[in-house]
Design a protein around this motif. Structure first.
Motif, PDB file in Angstrom:
ATOM      1  N   GLY A   1       2.458   1.733  -3.357  1.00 51.40           N
ATOM      2  CA  GLY A   1       1.444   2.246  -4.270  1.00 51.40           C
ATOM      3  C   GLY A   1       1.238   3.731  -4.061  1.00 51.40           C
ATOM      4  O   GLY A   1       1.137   4.516  -4.999  1.00 51.40           O
ATOM      5  N   PHE A   2       1.247   4.117  -2.796  1.00 47.18           N
ATOM      6  CA  PHE A   2       1.042   5.515  -2.415  1.00 47.18           C
ATOM      7  C   PHE A   2       2.175   6.404  -2.946  1.00 47.18           C
ATOM      8  O   PHE A   2       1.955   7.555  -3.320  1.00 47.18           O
TER       9      PHE A   2
ATOM     10  N   ILE B   1       0.839  -1.201   0.000  1.00 43.55           N
ATOM     11  CA  ILE B   1       0.000   0.000   0.000  1.00 43.55           C
ATOM     12  C   ILE B   1       0.878   1.256   0.000  1.00 43.55           C
ATOM     13  O   ILE B   1       0.615   2.222  -0.717  1.00 43.55           O
TER      14      ILE B   1
ATOM     15  N   LYS C   1       4.175   5.726  -5.587  1.00 43.63           N
ATOM     16  CA  LYS C   1       4.510   5.395  -6.976  1.00 43.63           C
ATOM     17  C   LYS C   1       4.800   6.619  -7.849  1.00 43.63           C
ATOM     18  O   LYS C   1       5.776   6.639  -8.585  1.00 43.63           O
TER      19      LYS C   1
END
Lengths: 485, 255
Positions: free
Chosen positions: A455-456, A452, A458
């Motif tokens: 992803g945050f 997560i 990226k």
């Protein structure tokens, strides 16, 4: 609930892996700050008179700021007053003769950089990366120098640049960040010890990544490095800095100044992976990272891009900024700041639009865990002559646990009504639902957090040069390691 | 494969399951029907290990192992899959990356070879056909901005990727139009095999026209009150749950 709390506790507890001390004999300036200290540093570096004068001017200004008690207090950080007389302003490993080759470097220091994963021996280096290593106050080694010189590129320590390229230094040093700019920039202008200097001549595209690695070793010392990068017309350079320090109980001050300058059609891409020692679990020790970084897009169609991944320091106070002076110039700021334990970060950027059709992009991601406080502070300023200025700002926060904080303070100042500004912001928490969803698909809670968080981040990681993006991902994962699912 | 014995469970201190028993063998499809609030979804979540639900007493054996003491990820690794009624969104995490992380976690736990990006990409290309899902959707963040139908297809796609031993489908038909329902149902049918089992939780009979169950159970007030074959579902369709609820109430009041 228990699993999340455990994870947050573990995240907050994750140990610092670069905390060792190198046993090397050092030459130190006497503790404390005085005119003599400034003269001592200048003499050590065998500096010309004009350089000493410029240092002394800054020193006297600093003294007047301290007398008037004009210390910066506006940031969302708290710390006991710094005793500027209790800092060692210059520390250099002995012996201090000019080094002719890497063989002359103290093997202990070479070992240090090897432990940090930065081999200085050229043949071992990744092709395409030139390194300047700064150990405490001085530059230890600059690699690939001859190779770069063939194309007219100058990449050397600041001390050498003062000796060998005085015209460039006189013209550009302090032109982007003047000594009167702010408290810590003033201090830096008086006592800066070393740093990197880089000049890319007209039309040259620098064929490799340039890297400076900063290491604070000596106890009680501060590090005040000065970096100056000049990209002449139509040139391009990608530059990366990395930082680390041993674990110590007292706080150490790092007050650097970085200046970037781009002429017409030139581009500088500046990336930072900052992993200074953040202090222990209770918030004891760690680096105070008070840094001034600014770029000036002086030329038309020029571009300056800052990317930073900040995981270290007890306190980070840092606003890499761009002055968009040339028409059609572009400024970018991409940032990931991870704070855990008792770390405090007050970081962001300033984009000052002066020229026509200037564009700026700001993407800031803050992650907080433990008792950490993470503040985004940004200023977008559009001046009267900056017609058709464009800005996009996005600042997002991710919270792990419920004892940390995220704050967003975006300022906007527009004095030209053709400006176009967009702003987006959101704060999210890794929810129990998300963790259960991941768990149900066989992914442990620890892996889920990493997934997560990656992803945050990226949008920022994809701005980094490839191998450094890998390093940044690893660094974040390492900071989150040891969590129990 | 699965044996549930006198299971009691609560949510937020309120008891929802009040002594539920169920046996599921490999190769079987069991439909669990019941009115709203009867405990259907609670059963699905308790079996999968959702931390918001607490099993207070009873026993659940999955392939002979005590399921209730296992972490949710270990239940998944042992081959239990929950098709969520309301799948959550995960911002910034690409669906195909998520599925690879999931697939590899499970492979790793079994000591099997993990798949690299390219291999998994080809593998996924084969699987998306099962639910007629647009491959581009897998390049977006997990469930973010997905329509109701896309979320359900995504759940079935993940089921196809993980090939679980026991799939618990929590209202895979809710909110779907007829065409989407048929696609999802066909996806489920393709994944039926003599080695695996399916528990299909639903409010309506209509999905059972496509996914024909071996057994149908009706839950009312936290217990299975009636079990039968496919015909039971049709009866409920005709009569509604009211009749059954009344008879259960009279049974309970008479003691």
């Amino acid at each position: 609930m228990t699993t999340t709390n455990q994870v947050v506790k573990d995240v907050a507890k994750q140990e610092y892996k670069y905390g060792f001390v190198t046993d090397v004999e050092s030459e130190l300036a006497p503790r404390g700050l005085s005119e003599d200290t400034v003269r001592f540093i200048s003499a050590k570096k065998n500096e010309p008179e004009w350089m000493l004068e410029s240092r002394l001017k800054a020193y006297h200004h600093f003294v007047s700021l301290v007398e008037k008690e004009q210390l910066p207090t506006w940031a969302n950080i708290s710390y006991p007053p710094i005793d500027f007389q209790d800092i060692i302003y210059y520390a250099a490993p002995k012996p201090k003769e000019t080094l002719e080759s890497l063989d002359q470097i103290d093997p202990e220091i070479l070992k240090t950089y090897e432990k940090l994963g930065i081999p200085l021996e050229e043949q071992k280096l990744l092709a395409g990366v030139a390194v300047d290593a700064v150990f405490d106050s001085v530059s230890i080694a600059t690699t690939f120098r001859e190779e770069l010189a063939k194309q007219g590129i100058i990449f050397c320590s600041m001390s050498e640049a003062v000796q060998n390229h005085p015209d460039l230094i006189k013209k550009y040093l302090g032109s982007v960040v003047p000594y009167t700019d702010n408290f810590y920039a003033t201090l830096n202008a008086a006592v800066f010890s070393d740093g990197s200097f880089c000049y890319i001549p007209k039309g040259v595209r620098c064929p490799m990544e340039l890297t400076t690695y900063f290491r604070i070793n000596t106890q009680g010392s501060g590090q005040f490095e000065r970096t100056l990068i000049i990209a002449d017309e139509g040139s391009y350079v990608s530059y990366l800095e990395g930082c680390s320090a041993p674990m110590r109980d007292e706080n150490q001050l790092h007050a650097a100044v970085v200046e970037l300058y781009t002429a017409d059609n030139a581009e500088i891409k500046y990336s930072t992976i900052q992993n200074w020692y953040p202090g222990n679990e209770e918030g004891k020790g760690g680096i105070y990272n008070f840094v001034t970084k600014r770029g000036k897009c002086a030329g038309r169609n020029s571009k300056i891009s800052w990317t930073q991944v900040e995981t270290g320091s007890a306190i980070t106070w840092k606003y890499p900024s761009v002055i968009l002076q040339g028409d059609n110039s572009i400024g970018e700021f991409y940032s990931v700041a991870l704070t855990k334990g008792y770390q405090q970060a007050d970081t962001g950027t300033k984009m000052t639009h002066l020229g026509k059709n200037t564009r700026s992009t700001i993407i800031a991601k803050g992650i907080s865990a433990g008792h950490a406080q993470n503040t985004y502070r940004g200023l977008v300023r559009v001046m009267p002559k900056a017609t058709n200025a464009w800005n996009f700002t996005q600042c997002d926060s991710l919270l792990l646990g419920d004892q940390c904080g995220a704050h967003t303070t975006p300022y906007v100042e527009v004095r030209n009504n053709t400006a176009h500004l967009e702003h987006e912001a959101f704060t999210s928490k890794v929810s129990e639902d998300q963790l259960f969803y991941c768990n149900q698909r066989g992914i442990s809670t620890e892996e889920a957090h990493a997934l997560i968080i990656n992803g945050f981040c990226k949008d920022v990681f994809k701005q980094l040069p490839l191998e450094f993006a890998v390093e940044a991902t690893r660094l974040l994962e390492m900071n989150l390691e040891g969590t129990v699912g | 494969m699965l044996e549930v014995k006198d299971l009691h469970a609560s949510v937020g201190g309120v008891e929802i399951l009040k002594g539920l028993s169920l046996r599921v063998k490999a190769g079987e499809v069991h439909a669990i029907m019941g009115p709203n609030g009867s405990g259907k979804s609670t059963l699905a979540n308790v079996l999968a290990g959702n931390p918001s639900y607490t099993a207070t007493s009873g026993e659940v054996l999955f392939e002979g192992e005590d399921l209730l003491t296992m972490l949710p990820e270990n239940r998944a690794r042992a081959g239990l899959f929950l098709c969520f009624q309301h799948p959550t969104e995960i911002h910034g995490v690409r669906l195909d990356h998520f599925m690879r992380a999931s697939f590899n976690s499970i492979q790793k736990s079994k000591g099997l070879q993990e798949m690299d990006v390219l291999k998994f990409d080809r593998f996924l290309n084969e699987k998306v056909g099962i639910v007629e899902m647009d491959r581009n959707l897998t390049k977006r963040s997990v469930n973010e901005g997905f329509s109701g139908g896309e979320k359900k297809r995504n759940e079935i796609l993940q089921m196809a990727v993980l090939a679980p031993k026991l799939a618990i489908l929590d209202e895979p038909d809710s909110g779907l139009d007829v065409d989407a329902l048929r696609t999802v149902a066909e996806g489920i049918n393709q994944l039926r095999s003599p080695e695996n089992a399916i528990i299909l939780v639903t409010h309506y009979q209509r999905i059972l026209d496509y996914v024909v169950p071996d057994n149908v159970h009706v839950i009312i007030n936290g217990r299975i009150v009636k079990s039968g074959d496919k015909k039971l579902a049709l009866e409920i369709e005709a009569q509604g749950y009211d009749e059954l609820e009344k008879s259960v109430e009279s049974l309970q009041s008479s003691g």
